[in-house]
Design a protein around this motif. Structure first.
Motif, PDB file in Angstrom:
ATOM      1  N   ALA A 146      36.961  28.464  62.654  1.00 22.66           N
ATOM      2  CA  ALA A 146      36.424  28.046  61.359  1.00 22.66           C
ATOM      3  C   ALA A 146      37.533  27.940  60.321  1.00 22.66           C
ATOM      4  O   ALA A 146      37.573  26.987  59.531  1.00 22.66           O
ATOM      5  CB  ALA A 146      35.352  29.033  60.900  1.00 22.66           C
ATOM      6  N   ALA A 147      38.443  28.894  60.318  1.00 23.44           N
ATOM      7  CA  ALA A 147      39.545  28.859  59.359  1.00 23.44           C
ATOM      8  C   ALA A 147      40.443  27.653  59.590  1.00 23.44           C
ATOM      9  O   ALA A 147      40.899  27.007  58.642  1.00 23.44           O
ATOM     10  CB  ALA A 147      40.347  30.155  59.452  1.00 23.44           C
ATOM     11  N   LEU A 148      40.694  27.331  60.848  1.00 24.81           N
ATOM     12  CA  LEU A 148      41.524  26.170  61.163  1.00 24.81           C
ATOM     13  C   LEU A 148      40.800  24.861  60.871  1.00 24.81           C
ATOM     14  O   LEU A 148      41.436  23.831  60.640  1.00 24.81           O
ATOM     15  CB  LEU A 148      41.951  26.218  62.630  1.00 24.81           C
ATOM     16  N   ASN A 149      39.480  24.896  60.862  1.00 24.73           N
ATOM     17  CA  ASN A 149      38.733  23.675  60.562  1.00 24.73           C
ATOM     18  C   ASN A 149      38.944  23.191  59.135  1.00 24.73           C
ATOM     19  O   ASN A 149      38.721  22.013  58.833  1.00 24.73           O
ATOM     20  CB  ASN A 149      37.241  23.890  60.839  1.00 24.73           C
ATOM     21  N   TRP A 150      39.385  24.069  58.233  1.00 27.15           N
ATOM     22  CA  TRP A 150      39.774  23.612  56.897  1.00 27.15           C
ATOM     23  C   TRP A 150      40.903  22.584  57.019  1.00 27.15           C
ATOM     24  O   TRP A 150      40.915  21.583  56.300  1.00 27.15           O
ATOM     25  CB  TRP A 150      40.252  24.788  56.060  1.00 27.15           C
ATOM     26  N   TYR A 151      41.852  22.840  57.909  1.00 22.58           N
ATOM     27  CA  TYR A 151      42.970  21.917  58.120  1.00 22.58           C
ATOM     28  C   TYR A 151      42.499  20.661  58.840  1.00 22.58           C
ATOM     29  O   TYR A 151      42.914  19.546  58.497  1.00 22.58           O
ATOM     30  CB  TYR A 151      44.066  22.608  58.940  1.00 22.58           C
ATOM     31  N   ARG A 152      41.650  20.838  59.834  1.00 24.17           N
ATOM     32  CA  ARG A 152      41.205  19.689  60.626  1.00 24.17           C
ATOM     33  C   ARG A 152      40.339  18.728  59.820  1.00 24.17           C
ATOM     34  O   ARG A 152      40.333  17.529  60.067  1.00 24.17           O
ATOM     35  CB  ARG A 152      40.439  20.202  61.850  1.00 24.17           C
ATOM     36  N   ALA A 153      39.602  19.274  58.861  1.00 26.78           N
ATOM     37  CA  ALA A 153      38.705  18.434  58.063  1.00 26.78           C
ATOM     38  C   ALA A 153      39.420  17.747  56.910  1.00 26.78           C
ATOM     39  O   ALA A 153      38.894  16.793  56.324  1.00 26.78           O
ATOM     40  CB  ALA A 153      37.550  19.274  57.517  1.00 26.78           C
ATOM     41  N   PHE A 154      40.620  18.213  56.580  1.00 31.67           N
ATOM     42  CA  PHE A 154      41.298  17.711  55.390  1.00 31.67           C
ATOM     43  C   PHE A 154      41.973  16.374  55.645  1.00 31.67           C
ATOM     44  O   PHE A 154      42.613  16.160  56.668  1.00 31.67           O
ATOM     45  CB  PHE A 154      42.352  18.712  54.921  1.00 31.67           C
ATOM     46  N   THR A 155      41.824  15.460  54.687  1.00 26.23           N
ATOM     47  CA  THR A 155      42.555  14.194  54.684  1.00 26.23           C
ATOM     48  C   THR A 155      43.070  13.949  53.280  1.00 26.23           C
ATOM     49  O   THR A 155      42.476  14.405  52.292  1.00 26.23           O
ATOM     50  CB  THR A 155      41.665  13.012  55.103  1.00 26.23           C
ATOM     51  N   SER A 156      44.161  13.218  53.178  1.00 30.13           N
ATOM     52  CA  SER A 156      44.727  12.941  51.859  1.00 30.13           C
ATOM     53  C   SER A 156      43.776  12.134  50.995  1.00 30.13           C
ATOM     54  O   SER A 156      43.806  12.218  49.760  1.00 30.13           O
ATOM     55  CB  SER A 156      46.068  12.211  52.001  1.00 30.13           C
ATOM     56  N   GLU A 157      42.894  11.350  51.647  1.00 29.16           N
ATOM     57  CA  GLU A 157      41.931  10.550  50.891  1.00 29.16           C
ATOM     58  C   GLU A 157      40.993  11.420  50.061  1.00 29.16           C
ATOM     59  O   GLU A 157      40.471  10.989  49.034  1.00 29.16           O
ATOM     60  CB  GLU A 157      41.115   9.664  51.826  1.00 29.16           C
ATOM     61  N   GLN A 158      40.777  12.664  50.500  1.00 30.83           N
ATOM     62  CA  GLN A 158      39.866  13.556  49.776  1.00 30.83           C
ATOM     63  C   GLN A 158      40.421  13.985  48.424  1.00 30.83           C
ATOM     64  O   GLN A 158      39.668  14.423  47.557  1.00 30.83           O
ATOM     65  CB  GLN A 158      39.570  14.797  50.621  1.00 30.83           C
ATOM     66  N   VAL A 159      41.733  13.866  48.243  1.00 31.91           N
ATOM     67  CA  VAL A 159      42.341  14.300  46.982  1.00 31.91           C
ATOM     68  C   VAL A 159      43.125  13.189  46.293  1.00 31.91           C
ATOM     69  O   VAL A 159      43.595  13.376  45.163  1.00 31.91           O
ATOM     70  CB  VAL A 159      43.272  15.509  47.219  1.00 31.91           C
ATOM     71  N   ALA A 160      43.252  12.034  46.943  1.00 37.89           N
ATOM     72  CA  ALA A 160      44.081  10.959  46.391  1.00 37.89           C
ATOM     73  C   ALA A 160      43.574  10.479  45.039  1.00 37.89           C
ATOM     74  O   ALA A 160      44.351  10.006  44.207  1.00 37.89           O
ATOM     75  CB  ALA A 160      44.149   9.792  47.377  1.00 37.89           C
ATOM     76  N   GLY A 161      42.270  10.578  44.805  1.00 39.35           N
ATOM     77  CA  GLY A 161      41.717  10.124  43.536  1.00 39.35           C
ATOM     78  C   GLY A 161      41.431  11.234  42.555  1.00 39.35           C
ATOM     79  O   GLY A 161      40.799  10.989  41.511  1.00 39.35           O
ATOM     80  N   LEU A 162      41.889  12.445  42.854  1.00 45.25           N
ATOM     81  CA  LEU A 162      41.595  13.568  41.975  1.00 45.25           C
ATOM     82  C   LEU A 162      42.250  13.357  40.619  1.00 45.25           C
ATOM     83  O   LEU A 162      43.433  13.040  40.526  1.00 45.25           O
ATOM     84  CB  LEU A 162      42.097  14.870  42.604  1.00 45.25           C
ATOM     85  N   THR A 213      29.790  25.158  62.663  1.00 42.72           N
ATOM     86  CA  THR A 213      30.688  24.800  63.765  1.00 42.72           C
ATOM     87  C   THR A 213      31.311  23.422  63.612  1.00 42.72           C
ATOM     88  O   THR A 213      32.390  23.176  64.144  1.00 42.72           O
ATOM     89  CB  THR A 213      29.934  24.863  65.102  1.00 42.72           C
ATOM     90  N   ALA A 214      30.669  22.511  62.899  1.00 41.46           N
ATOM     91  CA  ALA A 214      31.184  21.150  62.774  1.00 41.46           C
ATOM     92  C   ALA A 214      32.434  21.121  61.905  1.00 41.46           C
ATOM     93  O   ALA A 214      32.477  21.731  60.823  1.00 41.46           O
ATOM     94  CB  ALA A 214      30.120  20.232  62.180  1.00 41.46           C
ATOM     95  N   VAL A 215      33.441  20.392  62.349  1.00 37.80           N
ATOM     96  CA  VAL A 215      34.670  20.262  61.562  1.00 37.80           C
ATOM     97  C   VAL A 215      34.374  19.640  60.203  1.00 37.80           C
ATOM     98  O   VAL A 215      34.922  20.059  59.167  1.00 37.80           O
ATOM     99  CB  VAL A 215      35.705  19.423  62.328  1.00 37.80           C
TER     100      VAL A 215
END
Length: 264
Positions: free
Chosen positions: A184-200, A58-60
């Motif tokens: 739950a499906a929308l929580n993928w969007y809510r949890a996403f931040t650009s910082e999570q991929v900026a260093g990929l 349930t947690a984002v």
């Protein structure tokens, strides 16, 4: 957590892990599976976190990229698969890029559909206002009223979104009525931040990126600049007249691209 995985094809075939996107599930690959099986491949189509009823926290914060990427690794571990060919669409492509960078020893090849390398997309967002406009829906999906808007009038918004795939949309609309699934499906969007991929970093595994010219989500700049982030053997496949929903709109062409990348 318990994940639902649909297996198919010869038991001794090279493994292929298929990762779906929003608002679909593993069934979005049904139309390409016969070709993969005929080629001797063993497929594992995963219902990802939030879509599998037994994996719906349930947690984002439980839907951050690190969490959903670790799910794919854990599923491979549970299946006893050391490495697999990875095919991902939409959010599944995002997971595929993460796997290829952070767990390259688990990825034999990558076929990423629709969503480009995240660094290419971030660049396009900086230099192309049109790319910003394409992703404006992110704000809506992250909002508190997203569930209400997407389920209103018998899920009209979801049906309109999936209109290019015709009646196949109904199975996904019906599935979204499961308790907690849409959130739950929308929580993928809510949890996403650009910082999570900026260093990929760069991808070193053999990679194909599939882009379609009628995709309302990703423009040409992000598609073309994906090449900058792949050092392994790379091919971009551009499809004409196809929208974002490539696996169901162009299954034959997509299967050709996947098989060419795998080399069978």
């Amino acid at each position: 957590m318990t994940f639902d995985v649909s297996e198919g094809g010869p038991s001794d075939g090279d493994p292929v892990l298929l990762l779906h996107g929003f608002p679909q599930d593993s069934r979005e690959f049904d139309l390409i599976l016969p070709r993969l099986h005929e080629a001797g491949l063993r497929t594992y189509a995963l219902d990802q976190r939030g879509y599998s009823p037994g994996a719906r926290p349930t947690a984002v914060t439980a839907y951050r990229m690190s969490e959903v990427t670790d799910d794919a690794v854990a599923v491979l571990d549970a299946l006893g698969i050391e490495s697999a060919h990875v095919v991902g669409h939409d959010w599944g492509a995002q997971v595929g890029w993460q796997l290829a960078v952070h767990h390259p020893h688990r990825v034999r090849t990558l076929t990423a559909i629709s969503v480009p390398h995240p660094r290419a997309l971030l660049l396009a967002l900086r230099v192309r206002p049109s790319q910003q406009a394409r992703l404006a829906y992110f704000g809506l999906f992250r909002s508190r009223v997203a569930e209400k808007l997407l389920s209103a009038r018998h899920s009209l918004a979801l049906r309109l979104m999936l209109r290019p795939i015709g009646m196949r949309a109904e199975q996904y609309v019906a599935a979204m009525r499961e308790p907690g699934r849409l959130t739950a499906a929308l929580n993928w969007y809510r949890a996403f931040t650009s910082e999570q991929v900026a260093g990929l970093g760069v991808v070193t595994v053999p990679t194909t990126y599939v882009w379609s010219d009628q995709d309302g989500v990703v423009g040409l700049t992000a598609a073309l600049r994906t090449r900058d982030w792949v050092r392994g053997d790379y091919q971009m496949v551009a499809m004409r007249g196809i929208s974002h929903w490539v696996p169901e709109q162009a299954p034959r062409e997509l299967a050709d691209a996947v098989l060419a990348r795998i080399g069978v």
